[in-house]
Design an enzyme around this catalytic site. Structure first.
Site, PDB file in Angstrom:
ATOM      1  N   ARG A 155       0.839  -1.201   0.000  1.00 50.69           N
ATOM      2  CA  ARG A 155       0.000   0.000   0.000  1.00 50.69           C
ATOM      3  C   ARG A 155       0.875   1.254   0.000  1.00 50.69           C
ATOM      4  NH1 ARG A 155      -2.467  -3.443   3.838  1.00 50.69           N
ATOM      5  NH2 ARG A 155      -4.588  -4.118   3.263  1.00 50.69           N
TER       6      ARG A 155
ATOM      7  N   LYS B 197      -2.359  -0.101   7.981  1.00 53.06           N
ATOM      8  CA  LYS B 197      -3.819  -0.210   7.964  1.00 53.06           C
ATOM      9  C   LYS B 197      -4.327  -1.224   8.984  1.00 53.06           C
ATOM     10  CE  LYS B 197      -7.771  -0.921   4.884  1.00 53.06           C
ATOM     11  NZ  LYS B 197      -8.207  -1.117   3.485  1.00 53.06           N
TER      12      LYS B 197
ATOM     13  N   HIS C 165      -3.047   2.427  -5.883  1.00 49.03           N
ATOM     14  CA  HIS C 165      -3.905   1.300  -5.509  1.00 49.03           C
ATOM     15  C   HIS C 165      -4.375   0.526  -6.738  1.00 49.03           C
ATOM     16  CE1 HIS C 165      -5.897  -0.572  -2.041  1.00 49.03           C
ATOM     17  NE2 HIS C 165      -6.811  -0.957  -2.924  1.00 49.03           N
TER      18      HIS C 165
ATOM     19  N   ARG D  32      -1.973  -2.131  -7.298  1.00 47.29           N
ATOM     20  CA  ARG D  32      -2.210  -3.189  -6.311  1.00 47.29           C
ATOM     21  C   ARG D  32      -3.361  -4.090  -6.776  1.00 47.29           C
ATOM     22  NH1 ARG D  32      -1.992  -4.507  -0.698  1.00 47.29           N
ATOM     23  NH2 ARG D  32      -4.049  -4.777   0.241  1.00 47.29           N
TER      24      ARG D  32
ATOM     25  N   HIS E  34      -4.407  -8.848   3.694  1.00 45.17           N
ATOM     26  CA  HIS E  34      -5.777  -8.751   4.184  1.00 45.17           C
ATOM     27  C   HIS E  34      -5.969  -9.622   5.415  1.00 45.17           C
ATOM     28  CE1 HIS E  34      -7.220  -7.589  -0.128  1.00 45.17           C
ATOM     29  NE2 HIS E  34      -6.865  -6.533   0.580  1.00 45.17           N
TER      30      HIS E  34
ATOM     31  N   TYR F 175     -11.818  -8.322  -5.093  1.00 50.98           N
ATOM     32  CA  TYR F 175     -11.078  -8.300  -6.352  1.00 50.98           C
ATOM     33  C   TYR F 175     -11.545  -9.377  -7.335  1.00 50.98           C
ATOM     34  CZ  TYR F 175      -7.810  -5.268  -3.873  1.00 50.98           C
ATOM     35  OH  TYR F 175      -7.251  -4.234  -3.168  1.00 50.98           O
TER      36      TYR F 175
END
Length: 413
Positions: free
Chosen positions: A257, A282, A356, A359, A382, A391
């Site tokens: 990120r 995050k 992003h 990503r 994640h 995704y």
């Protein structure tokens, strides 16, 4: 008398010097004007018009003059203001269309709302919320207070549904995500007022709830050929080019990120075991990623032959006098967009093209190669496969295989 673009830019730069602008500020204006003059030359246009400025901003930055200032990045907003000085001087003979200092005025809370506002600000300080987060939470509230004060509202208890609607209508051309964030911050402020007995009634129900259905959007991603074109356009003989190449490769190959790129330190690299260990900003969780050979050599090339001599612990630093880490305000979009322009890749206005999106492209590549979802979750950092499943919609090829033929369905009736 209508000046040519070259003469107009020269006059405005001279005016900036007379007004006491810093050398750094004048250089920023000068760079913007050189790009504009080059664009005008390609268009065979010799005089500046507002329409020319609009086209230039749209084609070069993928932005619009008509967007609210807070809907564009700070970088693009700055460029627009440079062009506005040209137009304003051409029309009125002055570069001023805002306060003369060129700086934002410090918010002075009206007395009618000052007690509650100061208590809200102090509450953030006492909770030791990060300074950047404090600004994000408080800035919309200053705008709201300014709005209700100008609407001749005497106290918070006089706020009604139409007051909130009128305030939100100012931001009507912003994205749904921005509006959702704005309403959440406003609701939080109202909740603080009520829970601390600053208002007799709870104002939170007056704020509409904006629901963004995440699954309604297909994440923006890149075509493989465009990624190759982007990376090949970077001048790796240049120190900044070495930095940008390594930086973008970390996103493309490892899906880091933007905020983690900012915080990446030399100590995060375990060269002996060819691993990167970092605590994600995050999630606050540890992420261990293997270092692919091309990523490793790009970082080494930058460290040995591109990175300025510095005691700074962060991997990526500014290549400017004084050095230092990359600014936290810089989302790195400007680096990406610079190389997109060099590569001749158009910056779309209807799709997100920040880091992003690269990503997302990694997630798409992994999906198309048949990588299991739990493995992709681990690579992307994640907490669960629920976040990663977002995704799945990128993999349109596989989704087409799941499509149902209507004729086949009707045949069973």
């Amino acid at each position: 008398m209508q000046h040519s673009i070259q003469d107009l830019c020269k006059i405005v730069l001279e005016q900036l010097a007379l007004e006491g602008y810093t050398e750094k500020g004048i250089k920023k204006h000068s760079r913007s004007y050189r790009l504009l003059m080059k664009y005008a030359e390609q268009k065979e246009t010799f005089h500046y018009t507002e329409e020319l400025g609009r086209e230039f901003v749209h084609e070069r930055y993928g932005a619009s003059f008509d967007s609210k200032r807070y809907c564009n990045s700070e970088y693009v907003t700055e460029k627009i203001r440079h062009l506005e000085k040209l137009w304003h001087y051409q029309q009125y003979g002055t570069i001023h269309f805002s306060n003369r200092s060129g700086k934002k005025k410090t918010f002075q809370c009206p007395l009618a709302f000052k007690l509650e506002y100061d208590a809200y600000v102090n509450n953030h300080l006492e909770r030791e919320i990060a300074l950047a987060s404090q600004r994000d939470l408080i800035y919309p509230i200053t705008k709201f207070i300014t709005f209700i004060d100008s609407s001749h509202i005497a106290s918070y208890d006089d706020i009604v549904a139409d007051t909130v609607s009128g305030f939100l209508s100012i931001y009507s051309d912003c994205s749904g995500w921005y509006m959702r964030t704005l309403t959440i911050k406003l609701r939080t402020f109202f909740g603080y007022l009520y829970e601390n007995n600053y208002t007799a009634i709870d104002l939170r129900p007056l704020v509409p709830k904006i629901r963004i259905v995440r699954d309604a959007f297909i994440p923006s991603s890149w075509k493989k050929d465009d990624i190759i074109k982007l990376m090949q356009s970077i001048d790796r003989a240049n120190p900044c080019g070495k930095r940008d190449y390594a930086l973008l490769l970390l996103v493309i190959k490892l899906g880091l990120r933007s905020v983690d790129i900012h915080q990446l330190k030399l100590s995060n690299f375990d060269w002996k075991n060819k691993l990167i260990h970092l605590i994600q900003h995050k999630t606050g969780e540890l992420l261990n990623l293997p270092i692919p050979d091309d990523v490793g050599w790009a970082v080494i090339d930058y460290l040995k032959y591109g990175r300025p001599k510095s005691d700074e612990e962060f991997l990526f630093i500014r290549h400017a006098p004084g050095g230092g880490p990359l600014s936290n305000k810089n989302t790195l979009c400007s680096i990406l967009h610079k190389h997109m322009r060099t590569a001749g890749i158009k910056i779309p206005t209807d799709e997100h093209r920040g880091l992003h999106s690269l990503r997302s492209s990694l997630a798409r590549s992994l999906l198309e190669s048949g990588t299991p979802l739990p493995v992709i979750s681990e690579i992307m950092g994640h907490r669960s496969t629920i976040s990663t499943s977002h995704y799945l919609r990128i993999n349109t090829a596989s989704l087409k295989e799941c499509a149902i033929d209507p004729e086949e369905v009707f045949s069973y009736e």
